[in-house]
Design a protein around this motif. Sequence first.
Motif, mmCIF file in Angstrom:
data_model
loop_
_atom_site.group_PDB
_atom_site.id
_atom_site.type_symbol
_atom_site.label_atom_id
_atom_site.label_comp_id
_atom_site.label_asym_id
_atom_site.label_seq_id
_atom_site.Cartn_x
_atom_site.Cartn_y
_atom_site.Cartn_z
ATOM 1 N N THR A 129 23.975 11.632 18.619
ATOM 2 C CA THR A 129 25.372 11.811 19.047
ATOM 3 C C THR A 129 26.302 12.125 17.882
ATOM 4 O O THR A 129 27.511 11.967 18.003
ATOM 5 C CB THR A 129 25.883 10.556 19.780
ATOM 6 N N TRP A 130 25.756 12.555 16.760
ATOM 7 C CA TRP A 130 26.607 12.865 15.605
ATOM 8 C C TRP A 130 27.424 14.135 15.802
ATOM 9 O O TRP A 130 28.473 14.296 15.199
ATOM 10 C CB TRP A 130 25.775 12.962 14.330
ATOM 11 N N GLY A 131 26.967 15.039 16.637
ATOM 12 C CA GLY A 131 27.698 16.286 16.875
ATOM 13 C C GLY A 131 28.731 16.146 17.972
ATOM 14 O O GLY A 131 29.032 15.047 18.450
ATOM 15 N N ASP A 132 29.250 17.286 18.390
ATOM 16 C CA ASP A 132 30.265 17.296 19.448
ATOM 17 C C ASP A 132 29.700 16.829 20.787
ATOM 18 O O ASP A 132 30.400 16.187 21.568
ATOM 19 C CB ASP A 132 30.850 18.699 19.617
ATOM 20 N N GLN A 133 28.462 17.204 21.081
ATOM 21 C CA GLN A 133 27.795 16.823 22.334
ATOM 22 C C GLN A 133 26.444 16.192 21.993
ATOM 23 O O GLN A 133 25.801 16.589 21.022
ATOM 24 C CB GLN A 133 27.577 18.042 23.220
ATOM 25 N N PRO A 134 25.982 15.232 22.806
ATOM 26 C CA PRO A 134 24.674 14.616 22.530
ATOM 27 C C PRO A 134 23.535 15.615 22.722
ATOM 28 O O PRO A 134 23.583 16.464 23.612
ATOM 29 C CB PRO A 134 24.589 13.472 23.535
ATOM 30 N N VAL A 135 22.547 15.502 21.858
ATOM 31 C CA VAL A 135 21.333 16.305 21.947
ATOM 32 C C VAL A 135 20.140 15.357 21.857
ATOM 33 O O VAL A 135 20.271 14.231 21.384
ATOM 34 C CB VAL A 135 21.246 17.374 20.820
ATOM 35 N N LEU A 161 21.517 18.109 25.970
ATOM 36 C CA LEU A 161 21.348 17.481 27.276
ATOM 37 C C LEU A 161 22.102 18.294 28.324
ATOM 38 O O LEU A 161 23.179 18.830 28.040
ATOM 39 C CB LEU A 161 21.912 16.063 27.253
ATOM 40 N N PRO A 162 21.571 18.380 29.530
ATOM 41 C CA PRO A 162 22.330 19.040 30.588
ATOM 42 C C PRO A 162 23.613 18.240 30.852
ATOM 43 O O PRO A 162 23.635 17.024 30.651
ATOM 44 C CB PRO A 162 21.389 19.031 31.793
ATOM 45 N N PRO A 163 24.671 18.885 31.289
ATOM 46 C CA PRO A 163 25.963 18.209 31.437
ATOM 47 C C PRO A 163 25.922 16.907 32.246
ATOM 48 O O PRO A 163 26.504 15.908 31.850
ATOM 49 C CB PRO A 163 26.834 19.260 32.133
ATOM 50 N N ARG A 164 25.228 16.901 33.364
ATOM 51 C CA ARG A 164 25.172 15.689 34.196
ATOM 52 C C ARG A 164 24.549 14.528 33.436
ATOM 53 O O ARG A 164 25.052 13.399 33.457
ATOM 54 C CB ARG A 164 24.375 15.977 35.481
ATOM 55 N N VAL A 165 23.455 14.781 32.724
ATOM 56 C CA VAL A 165 22.750 13.741 31.962
ATOM 57 C C VAL A 165 23.598 13.323 30.754
ATOM 58 O O VAL A 165 23.705 12.138 30.441
ATOM 59 C CB VAL A 165 21.353 14.246 31.539
ATOM 60 N N ALA A 166 24.197 14.287 30.093
ATOM 61 C CA ALA A 166 25.058 13.984 28.941
ATOM 62 C C ALA A 166 26.247 13.138 29.358
ATOM 63 O O ALA A 166 26.596 12.160 28.671
ATOM 64 C CB ALA A 166 25.531 15.284 28.286
ATOM 65 N N ASN A 167 26.867 13.473 30.473
ATOM 66 C CA ASN A 167 28.024 12.708 30.943
ATOM 67 C C ASN A 167 27.652 11.271 31.286
ATOM 68 O O ASN A 167 28.411 10.341 30.992
ATOM 69 C CB ASN A 167 28.679 13.394 32.139
ATOM 70 N N ALA A 168 26.484 11.072 31.892
ATOM 71 C CA ALA A 168 26.034 9.713 32.205
ATOM 72 C C ALA A 168 25.787 8.924 30.915
ATOM 73 O O ALA A 168 26.146 7.747 30.816
ATOM 74 C CB ALA A 168 24.761 9.761 33.052
ATOM 75 N N LYS A 211 14.839 10.047 29.872
ATOM 76 C CA LYS A 211 13.369 10.115 29.843
ATOM 77 C C LYS A 211 12.838 10.842 31.076
ATOM 78 O O LYS A 211 11.908 11.654 30.974
ATOM 79 C CB LYS A 211 12.767 8.719 29.752
ATOM 80 N N LYS A 212 13.443 10.580 32.223
ATOM 81 C CA LYS A 212 13.027 11.268 33.448
ATOM 82 C C LYS A 212 13.241 12.771 33.308
ATOM 83 O O LYS A 212 12.370 13.573 33.651
ATOM 84 C CB LYS A 212 13.825 10.706 34.637
ATOM 85 N N TRP A 213 14.404 13.167 32.801
ATOM 86 C CA TRP A 213 14.687 14.591 32.595
ATOM 87 C C TRP A 213 13.710 15.202 31.587
ATOM 88 O O TRP A 213 13.198 16.302 31.797
ATOM 89 C CB TRP A 213 16.138 14.762 32.129
ATOM 90 N N LEU A 214 13.447 14.491 30.484
ATOM 91 C CA LEU A 214 12.522 14.995 29.468
ATOM 92 C C LEU A 214 11.130 15.211 30.038
ATOM 93 O O LEU A 214 10.490 16.241 29.771
ATOM 94 C CB LEU A 214 12.452 14.027 28.280
ATOM 95 N N LYS A 215 10.641 14.266 30.808
ATOM 96 C CA LYS A 215 9.300 14.397 31.396
ATOM 97 C C LYS A 215 9.234 15.585 32.342
ATOM 98 O O LYS A 215 8.230 16.306 32.367
ATOM 99 C CB LYS A 215 8.907 13.100 32.102
ATOM 100 N N LYS A 216 10.306 15.805 33.089
ATOM 101 C CA LYS A 216 10.339 16.975 33.970
ATOM 102 C C LYS A 216 10.280 18.259 33.140
ATOM 103 O O LYS A 216 9.536 19.187 33.455
ATOM 104 C CB LYS A 216 11.613 16.942 34.827
ATOM 105 N N GLU A 217 11.057 18.315 32.072
ATOM 106 C CA GLU A 217 11.079 19.505 31.203
ATOM 107 C C GLU A 217 9.735 19.719 30.503
ATOM 108 O O GLU A 217 9.319 20.847 30.288
ATOM 109 C CB GLU A 217 12.181 19.368 30.156
ATOM 110 N N LEU A 218 9.074 18.636 30.139
ATOM 111 C CA LEU A 218 7.793 18.740 29.426
ATOM 112 C C LEU A 218 6.637 19.136 30.338
ATOM 113 O O LEU A 218 5.823 19.973 29.966
ATOM 114 C CB LEU A 218 7.441 17.396 28.769
ATOM 115 N N TYR A 219 6.554 18.512 31.496
ATOM 116 C CA TYR A 219 5.320 18.577 32.271
ATOM 117 C C TYR A 219 5.400 19.367 33.564
ATOM 118 O O TYR A 219 4.361 19.710 34.122
ATOM 119 C CB TYR A 219 4.837 17.155 32.580
#
Length: 115
Positions: free
Chosen positions: A54-60, A79-86, A105-113
């Motif tokens: 979270t050091w930048g303008d938006q979380p990554v 992070l996608p906006p919805r996940v970043a906002n949460a 983690k749920k979003w990451l697993k979807k993106e990975l697998y």
Amino acid sequence: MSNLSQFSDLQIDWNMSPEHAVTMYLEWGNNDWHAEYPPVRSKSDYSTYFVVDTWGDQPVVRLVRRNSEAAIDLIEVPLPPRVANAFLAEYGDLKGLFEPTPEIKKWLKKELYEK
């Protein structure tokens, strides 16, 4: 869709947090043999895990591969906006490196697998 799927063959440590990584790799001997993460024995011991930065303008999120000598960022993904906002609703404007939340983690697993 992100480029995370190119790392789907890696063994990801989903429970590794930045704090655990520091204990294991930077403060040798600070954890015991019966802990979830036993002490590092050599340079060939490594972990691959995600952190939220979270050091930048938006979380990554960053996929990190760490051993006792170095931490290498394999990829950085916004992070996608919805996940970043949460995430921001929970952590506010705190700056640092964080363990991914269950939603991330749920979003990451979807993106990975899921292709």
